[in-house]
Design a protein around this motif. Structure first.
Motif, mmCIF file in Angstrom:
data_model
loop_
_atom_site.group_PDB
_atom_site.id
_atom_site.type_symbol
_atom_site.label_atom_id
_atom_site.label_comp_id
_atom_site.label_asym_id
_atom_site.label_seq_id
_atom_site.Cartn_x
_atom_site.Cartn_y
_atom_site.Cartn_z
ATOM 1 N N ASN A 47 0.813 -1.214 0.000
ATOM 2 C CA ASN A 47 0.000 0.000 0.000
ATOM 3 C C ASN A 47 0.851 1.271 0.000
ATOM 4 O OD1 ASN A 47 -2.570 -1.384 0.035
ATOM 5 N ND2 ASN A 47 -2.109 -1.920 2.155
ATOM 6 N N ALA A 48 1.922 1.225 -0.785
ATOM 7 C CA ALA A 48 2.763 2.415 -0.950
ATOM 8 C C ALA A 48 1.942 3.536 -1.568
ATOM 9 C CB ALA A 48 3.974 2.085 -1.828
ATOM 10 N N GLN A 49 2.275 4.759 -1.219
ATOM 11 C CA GLN A 49 1.461 5.903 -1.595
ATOM 12 C C GLN A 49 2.078 6.696 -2.749
ATOM 13 O OE1 GLN A 49 0.167 8.212 1.830
ATOM 14 N NE2 GLN A 49 0.292 6.390 3.137
ATOM 15 N N SER A 50 1.201 7.380 -3.477
ATOM 16 C CA SER A 50 1.588 8.171 -4.633
ATOM 17 C C SER A 50 0.657 9.373 -4.727
ATOM 18 C CB SER A 50 1.462 7.337 -5.907
ATOM 19 O OG SER A 50 0.094 7.040 -6.156
ATOM 20 N N PRO A 51 0.989 10.364 -5.548
ATOM 21 C CA PRO A 51 0.055 11.489 -5.732
ATOM 22 C C PRO A 51 -1.324 11.053 -6.216
ATOM 23 C CG PRO A 51 2.229 12.115 -6.510
ATOM 24 C CD PRO A 51 2.295 10.641 -6.176
ATOM 25 N N ALA A 52 -1.384 10.046 -7.091
ATOM 26 C CA ALA A 52 -2.681 9.576 -7.561
ATOM 27 C C ALA A 52 -3.500 8.999 -6.407
ATOM 28 C CB ALA A 52 -2.496 8.513 -8.649
ATOM 29 N N ARG B 273 -8.392 1.355 6.476
ATOM 30 C CA ARG B 273 -7.639 0.114 6.616
ATOM 31 C C ARG B 273 -6.815 -0.122 5.361
ATOM 32 N NH1 ARG B 273 -9.926 -4.076 3.884
ATOM 33 N NH2 ARG B 273 -8.931 -5.565 5.265
ATOM 34 N N GLY B 274 -5.863 -1.038 5.448
ATOM 35 C CA GLY B 274 -5.052 -1.412 4.307
ATOM 36 C C GLY B 274 -5.120 -2.904 4.073
ATOM 37 N N GLU B 275 -5.265 -3.326 2.822
ATOM 38 C CA GLU B 275 -5.280 -4.748 2.503
ATOM 39 C C GLU B 275 -3.889 -5.346 2.658
ATOM 40 O OE1 GLU B 275 -6.817 -5.198 -1.424
ATOM 41 O OE2 GLU B 275 -8.914 -5.076 -0.775
ATOM 42 N N GLY B 276 -3.833 -6.617 3.002
ATOM 43 C CA GLY B 276 -2.557 -7.310 3.074
ATOM 44 C C GLY B 276 -1.893 -7.208 4.430
ATOM 45 N N LYS B 277 -0.603 -7.436 4.444
ATOM 46 C CA LYS B 277 0.156 -7.512 5.689
ATOM 47 C C LYS B 277 0.546 -6.155 6.254
ATOM 48 C CE LYS B 277 2.129 -12.083 4.725
ATOM 49 N NZ LYS B 277 3.386 -12.872 4.575
ATOM 50 N N SER B 278 0.530 -5.112 5.422
ATOM 51 C CA SER B 278 0.940 -3.777 5.866
ATOM 52 C C SER B 278 -0.181 -2.773 5.665
ATOM 53 C CB SER B 278 2.176 -3.302 5.093
ATOM 54 O OG SER B 278 3.308 -4.074 5.405
ATOM 55 N N PHE B 279 -0.335 -1.889 6.625
ATOM 56 C CA PHE B 279 -1.266 -0.771 6.492
ATOM 57 C C PHE B 279 -0.810 0.128 5.347
ATOM 58 C CE2 PHE B 279 -2.272 3.660 7.735
ATOM 59 C CZ PHE B 279 -3.658 3.583 7.716
ATOM 60 N N SER B 280 0.407 0.648 5.429
ATOM 61 C CA SER B 280 1.024 1.391 4.329
ATOM 62 C C SER B 280 2.494 1.605 4.651
ATOM 63 C CB SER B 280 0.362 2.754 4.107
ATOM 64 O OG SER B 280 1.066 3.494 3.129
ATOM 65 N N ALA B 281 3.335 1.137 3.722
ATOM 66 C CA ALA B 281 4.782 1.263 3.909
ATOM 67 C C ALA B 281 5.312 2.632 3.523
ATOM 68 C CB ALA B 281 5.505 0.184 3.112
#
Length: 263
Positions: free
Chosen positions: A33-38, A60-68
């Motif tokens: 769930n890495a973040q970007s401008p989009a 919430r974030g899908e998978g093992k990480s909320f957001s890296a």
């Protein structure tokens, strides 16, 4: 049981609504769930498209990480497709750079609106922009594997996605400075102890704990929660006497409303 209504699903963000509870989900688990401008624009859109019936928003974030955190592609000369790279942004004027960062911040600002209560359900990594997104919410429920870290300073940057104010408010200046300047990880036990998390639970119980908290928040009358949230949010900027005045005004509005005398 009816399925939640899908309101938005784009650029790694999905918004669903189930009566008074909305859920905003980060949907790119392959990239933690890495973040970007989009993604930030999609998060801002989620806030704009939130139905007025919603009282609680769960993030919430899908998978093992909320957001890296921020996608490292942002730091490459190419940046993201259709987006100026951060290197290109640095070449712009002060006014241009300020405008762009303000646009990015808009993804992080609506979570504390007085008409909703937001809950971040955080598991695994919540790093940098991920940490700041969790801090943007009113409340945080964390899994026992959570790893908060503010890595911007370690990269020669500063946390600029609205995270500094809530971090200082939650843990105090000295602790916030130490967390940011060292970039170290803060786990579940410590995050609950120092006030970053309202509740820490085993990962298997995270969703249930968030549902229980949402239900408890919905039990109180909506207008009373809105007035109370506004009082608490403004308390740090008021003197003791100013807060007393604000409390009296809020209570007068509630009493008139309950008596059917509101304007």
């Amino acid at each position: 049981m009816a399925s939640p209504d899908l309101v938005l699903d784009k650029d790694g963000v999905r918004l669903t609504v189930d009566d008074a509870v909305a859920t905003v989900t980060l949907t790119n688990p392959d990239k933690r769930n890495a973040q970007s401008p989009a993604l930030w624009r999609a998060l801002a859109s989620a806030g704009q498209e939130l139905p007025g019936t919603v009282r609680v928003v769960v993030l919430r974030g899908e998978g093992k990480s909320f957001s890296a955190g921020l996608d490292r592609q942002a730091f490459t000369p190419e940046g993201f497709d259709g987006e100026p790279s951060f290197i290109d942004l640095a070449r712009g004027s002060d006014a241009e750079l300020d405008e762009v960062i303000a646009e990015y911040q808009s993804a992080f600002t609506w979570w504390r609106r007085n008409d909703i209560v937001s809950i971040a359900a955080v598991q695994g990594h919540a790093i940098g922009a991920g940490f700041q997104l969790a801090l943007a919410c009113d409340l945080r429920v964390v899994a026992d594997d959570v790893q908060f870290a503010m890595r911007e300073t370690s990269l020669g940057l500063v946390p600029d996605l609205t995270g500094t104010h809530p971090l200082v408010s939650l843990v105090g200046y000295a602790r916030a400075l130490e967390i940011c300047a060292t970039g170290r990880f803060v786990g579940a036990e410590e995050s609950e102890r120092i006030g970053l998390a309202n509740l820490a639970v085993p990962g298997s119980e995270l969703d249930a704990a968030v549902r229980d908290l949402a239900a408890a928040l919905l039990a109180a009358p909506r207008d009373a929660v809105i007035e109370t949230k506004a009082l608490l949010r403004g308390a740090s900027g008021r003197s003791y006497e100013e807060q007393r005045v604000a409390e009296r005004g809020a209570q007068a509005r509630r009493l008139r409303d309950l008596a059917g005398l509101a304007d």
